[in-house]
Design a protein around this motif. Sequence first.
Motif, mmCIF file in Angstrom:
data_model
loop_
_atom_site.group_PDB
_atom_site.id
_atom_site.type_symbol
_atom_site.label_atom_id
_atom_site.label_comp_id
_atom_site.label_asym_id
_atom_site.label_seq_id
_atom_site.Cartn_x
_atom_site.Cartn_y
_atom_site.Cartn_z
ATOM 1 N N ASP A 41 5.643 -4.249 8.784
ATOM 2 C CA ASP A 41 4.612 -5.114 9.748
ATOM 3 C C ASP A 41 4.019 -6.258 8.548
ATOM 4 O OD1 ASP A 41 2.888 -6.358 11.241
ATOM 5 O OD2 ASP A 41 1.883 -4.581 11.662
ATOM 6 N N SER A 42 4.668 -7.304 8.618
ATOM 7 C CA SER A 42 4.155 -8.270 7.662
ATOM 8 C C SER A 42 2.738 -8.595 7.707
ATOM 9 C CB SER A 42 5.164 -9.446 7.681
ATOM 10 O OG SER A 42 4.841 -10.298 8.826
ATOM 11 N N SER A 43 2.099 -8.736 9.070
ATOM 12 C CA SER A 43 0.716 -9.029 9.058
ATOM 13 C C SER A 43 -0.111 -7.715 8.561
ATOM 14 C CB SER A 43 0.426 -9.344 10.387
ATOM 15 O OG SER A 43 0.512 -8.195 11.254
ATOM 16 N N ALA A 44 0.328 -6.849 8.662
ATOM 17 C CA ALA A 44 -0.589 -5.375 8.141
ATOM 18 C C ALA A 44 -0.588 -5.405 6.780
ATOM 19 C CB ALA A 44 -0.168 -4.172 8.709
ATOM 20 N N LYS A 45 0.705 -5.738 6.266
ATOM 21 C CA LYS A 45 0.798 -5.685 4.537
ATOM 22 C C LYS A 45 -0.097 -6.868 4.120
ATOM 23 C CE LYS A 45 5.491 -5.633 4.907
ATOM 24 N NZ LYS A 45 6.836 -5.650 4.372
ATOM 25 N N ALA A 46 -0.011 -7.902 4.711
ATOM 26 C CA ALA A 46 -0.731 -9.382 4.162
ATOM 27 C C ALA A 46 -2.251 -8.878 4.046
ATOM 28 C CB ALA A 46 -0.597 -10.469 4.969
ATOM 29 N N GLN A 47 -2.756 -8.346 5.166
ATOM 30 C CA GLN A 47 -4.116 -7.898 5.168
ATOM 31 C C GLN A 47 -4.445 -6.984 4.195
ATOM 32 O OE1 GLN A 47 -4.531 -6.494 9.307
ATOM 33 N NE2 GLN A 47 -4.845 -8.686 10.024
ATOM 34 N N ILE A 48 -3.732 -6.009 3.985
ATOM 35 C CA ILE A 48 -4.203 -4.967 3.050
ATOM 36 C C ILE A 48 -4.077 -5.416 1.688
ATOM 37 C CG2 ILE A 48 -3.226 -2.776 2.142
ATOM 38 C CD1 ILE A 48 -2.476 -2.015 4.787
ATOM 39 N N PHE A 49 -2.809 -6.318 1.263
ATOM 40 C CA PHE A 49 -2.942 -6.806 -0.043
ATOM 41 C C PHE A 49 -4.220 -7.698 -0.173
ATOM 42 C CE2 PHE A 49 1.892 -6.127 -0.378
ATOM 43 C CZ PHE A 49 1.781 -5.398 -1.806
ATOM 44 N N THR A 50 -4.440 -8.462 0.842
ATOM 45 C CA THR A 50 -5.662 -9.293 0.648
ATOM 46 C C THR A 50 -6.873 -8.423 0.305
ATOM 47 O OG1 THR A 50 -4.997 -11.098 2.262
ATOM 48 C CG2 THR A 50 -7.273 -11.070 1.796
ATOM 49 N N ILE A 51 -7.252 -7.336 0.734
ATOM 50 C CA ILE A 51 -8.289 -6.639 0.436
ATOM 51 C C ILE A 51 -8.039 -5.936 -0.848
ATOM 52 C CG2 ILE A 51 -9.520 -4.267 1.199
ATOM 53 C CD1 ILE A 51 -8.558 -4.959 4.190
ATOM 54 N N ARG A 52 -6.608 -5.486 -1.397
ATOM 55 C CA ARG A 52 -6.590 -4.728 -2.481
ATOM 56 C C ARG A 52 -6.704 -5.977 -3.524
ATOM 57 N NH1 ARG A 52 -1.860 -2.263 -4.211
ATOM 58 N NH2 ARG A 52 -2.993 -1.505 -5.753
ATOM 59 N N ASN A 53 -6.489 -7.289 -3.223
ATOM 60 C CA ASN A 53 -6.478 -8.235 -4.445
ATOM 61 C C ASN A 53 -8.175 -8.431 -4.555
ATOM 62 O OD1 ASN A 53 -3.871 -8.635 -5.048
ATOM 63 N ND2 ASN A 53 -3.531 -10.248 -3.683
ATOM 64 N N LYS A 54 -8.762 -8.388 -3.710
ATOM 65 C CA LYS A 54 -10.363 -8.294 -3.769
ATOM 66 C C LYS A 54 -10.882 -7.415 -4.412
ATOM 67 C CE LYS A 54 -11.307 -11.346 0.255
ATOM 68 N NZ LYS A 54 -11.610 -11.562 1.381
ATOM 69 N N MET A 55 -10.293 -6.021 -4.560
ATOM 70 C CA MET A 55 -10.954 -5.095 -5.014
ATOM 71 C C MET A 55 -10.384 -5.003 -6.480
ATOM 72 S SD MET A 55 -10.099 -2.190 -2.088
ATOM 73 C CE MET A 55 -10.120 -0.795 -3.224
ATOM 74 N N ARG A 56 -9.460 -5.455 -6.815
ATOM 75 C CA ARG A 56 -8.501 -5.506 -8.058
ATOM 76 C C ARG A 56 -9.447 -5.352 -9.380
ATOM 77 N NH1 ARG A 56 -2.736 -7.334 -8.452
ATOM 78 N NH2 ARG A 56 -2.746 -6.075 -6.791
ATOM 79 N N PRO A 57 -10.218 -6.331 -9.674
ATOM 80 C CA PRO A 57 -11.117 -6.594 -10.922
ATOM 81 C C PRO A 57 -12.282 -5.324 -10.879
ATOM 82 C CG PRO A 57 -11.028 -8.621 -9.460
ATOM 83 C CD PRO A 57 -10.422 -7.557 -8.558
ATOM 84 N N HIS A 58 -12.717 -4.942 -9.714
ATOM 85 C CA HIS A 58 -13.453 -3.931 -9.666
ATOM 86 C C HIS A 58 -13.075 -2.466 -9.942
ATOM 87 C CE1 HIS A 58 -16.553 -6.350 -7.649
ATOM 88 N NE2 HIS A 58 -15.680 -6.773 -7.027
#
Length: 70
Positions: A41-58
């Motif tokens: 599911d490309s839309s689910a993957k994109a949403q999860i990647f967006t969240i993970r990228n925001k979390m990455r520095p923390h």
Amino acid sequence: MEREHAKNLVALARHAWLNGFVITADVYMRQALRCANRLQDSSAKAQIFTIRNKMRPHVAAALSPSPAGV
């Protein structure tokens, strides 16, 4: 079933994040991404990647030792 499991993992990650458990939240997000990959599911993957990228520095900051306490 997998879609619901991925949603639940994202909810767990959110609660862990809000309670200050940054590394635990990252683990839950990785597991949610694994579920999304199985769904293709490309839309689910994109949403999860967006969240993970925001979390990455923390997450990086939580994993590295702080020099302030030395």
